[in-house]
Design an enzyme around this catalytic site. Sequence first.
Site, PDB file in Angstrom:
ATOM      1  N   ALA A 284      13.521  43.703  65.249  1.00  0.00           N
ATOM      2  CA  ALA A 284      13.737  43.485  63.820  1.00  0.00           C
ATOM      3  C   ALA A 284      15.190  43.763  63.472  1.00  0.00           C
ATOM      4  O   ALA A 284      15.628  44.922  63.455  1.00  0.00           O
ATOM      5  CB  ALA A 284      12.810  44.389  63.002  1.00  0.00           C
ATOM      6  N   GLY A 285      15.940  42.684  63.216  1.00  0.00           N
ATOM      7  CA  GLY A 285      17.335  42.816  62.838  1.00  0.00           C
ATOM      8  C   GLY A 285      17.517  42.658  61.348  1.00  0.00           C
ATOM      9  O   GLY A 285      16.558  42.469  60.599  1.00  0.00           O
TER      10      GLY A 285
ATOM     11  N   ASN B 142      16.921  38.455  61.010  1.00  0.00           N
ATOM     12  CA  ASN B 142      15.674  37.902  61.534  1.00  0.00           C
ATOM     13  C   ASN B 142      14.880  38.961  62.286  1.00  0.00           C
ATOM     14  O   ASN B 142      15.446  39.912  62.828  1.00  0.00           O
ATOM     15  CB  ASN B 142      15.953  36.736  62.494  1.00  0.00           C
ATOM     16  CG  ASN B 142      16.520  35.522  61.799  1.00  0.00           C
ATOM     17  OD1 ASN B 142      15.913  35.001  60.875  1.00  0.00           O
ATOM     18  ND2 ASN B 142      17.689  35.067  62.225  1.00  0.00           N
ATOM     19  N   VAL B 143      13.563  38.752  62.328  1.00  0.00           N
ATOM     20  CA  VAL B 143      12.694  39.504  63.230  1.00  0.00           C
ATOM     21  C   VAL B 143      12.281  38.547  64.340  1.00  0.00           C
ATOM     22  O   VAL B 143      11.751  37.461  64.076  1.00  0.00           O
ATOM     23  CB  VAL B 143      11.433  40.042  62.518  1.00  0.00           C
ATOM     24  CG1 VAL B 143      10.605  40.890  63.488  1.00  0.00           C
ATOM     25  CG2 VAL B 143      11.806  40.854  61.291  1.00  0.00           C
ATOM     26  N   VAL B 144      12.558  38.951  65.579  1.00  0.00           N
ATOM     27  CA  VAL B 144      12.234  38.110  66.732  1.00  0.00           C
ATOM     28  C   VAL B 144      11.029  38.708  67.454  1.00  0.00           C
ATOM     29  O   VAL B 144      11.011  39.903  67.761  1.00  0.00           O
ATOM     30  CB  VAL B 144      13.427  38.001  67.697  1.00  0.00           C
ATOM     31  CG1 VAL B 144      13.061  37.122  68.897  1.00  0.00           C
ATOM     32  CG2 VAL B 144      14.646  37.423  66.978  1.00  0.00           C
TER      33      VAL B 144
ATOM     34  N   ASP C 209      19.250  48.389  68.367  1.00  0.00           N
ATOM     35  CA  ASP C 209      19.592  47.156  69.053  1.00  0.00           C
ATOM     36  C   ASP C 209      20.744  47.365  70.023  1.00  0.00           C
ATOM     37  O   ASP C 209      20.735  46.839  71.144  1.00  0.00           O
ATOM     38  CB  ASP C 209      19.928  46.061  68.036  1.00  0.00           C
ATOM     39  CG  ASP C 209      20.994  46.468  67.030  1.00  0.00           C
ATOM     40  OD1 ASP C 209      21.286  47.667  66.893  1.00  0.00           O
ATOM     41  OD2 ASP C 209      21.543  45.567  66.355  1.00  0.00           O
TER      42      ASP C 209
ATOM     43  N   THR D 248      24.260  39.789  62.242  1.00  0.00           N
ATOM     44  CA  THR D 248      24.779  39.908  60.883  1.00  0.00           C
ATOM     45  C   THR D 248      26.148  40.568  60.926  1.00  0.00           C
ATOM     46  O   THR D 248      27.085  40.154  60.236  1.00  0.00           O
ATOM     47  CB  THR D 248      23.817  40.736  60.019  1.00  0.00           C
ATOM     48  OG1 THR D 248      22.509  40.155  60.099  1.00  0.00           O
ATOM     49  CG2 THR D 248      24.267  40.745  58.568  1.00  0.00           C
TER      50      THR D 248
END
Length: 258
Positions: free
Chosen positions: A7-8, A11-13, A110, A133
């Site tokens: 979860a960035g 986006n959430v990947v 991350d 980001t």
Amino acid sequence: MLLAIDAGNTNVVFALFDGHTLKGRWRIATDPRRTGDQYAVWLLQLLQIRGVERKAVDKIIISTVVPRALHNLEVLAQNYFQIEPLIAGQGAASYAIDIDVDEPRSLGSDRAVNAVAAHAKYPGDLIVIDFGTATTFDVVDFNGAYKGGIIAPGLNLSLDALVGNTAKLPRIAIEVPANDSVIGRNTEDQMLIGVFWGYVAMMEGLIARMRAQIGRPAKVIATGGLAVLFNEATEIFDAVDADLTLAGLAILAERSDT
């Protein structure tokens, strides 16, 4: 199978691993208000389309730099997969690396996960560039210790600031310029040159300074959405690894079994 969730800020990947093989990858815009139920409606349909049964997922690991998103992702794991998820950096999924900075607890998950994956996949001293980001530059030494880094505004963030704070400049697409000229003949070309080649110059300058400070040869590993785009315009990358963060989550999940 392992479901890895990254979860960035943007986006959430969600990524599905069968052993070491990445079987599927899906992304959705980050919204801390999105509930576990909403994630489930979206994700379970995608798994069904891929032909994956819910019960095939037997482990889940979550990394997030958005604290408010964590609870809802835990609800997704608990209520819809009946799994207590691993949290990157905590408990059995601890990073198990030396975070050699002034405030180790402030390091984003991350970046720590990238350090774990980079050291596992590439030998020697490393500089990891992650285009998100924000664009981050992280130094990982030959022993796998995280030694610090740089945080710079992301390319799209820079462009948003430029367009949003000027009256007449148009929004442009981020792409490799048509030629190597840095003298633009119209407004759009001048903006693209400033944003694109300016960013390349910034990266090359910072990498040169970081390598000089490290004092040993250091490979540069690039990840994130814009890594491939910039790889066409510079020779500073030794490898482009689009799934580095996901690979790091898979490594942490595997280590949790030992």
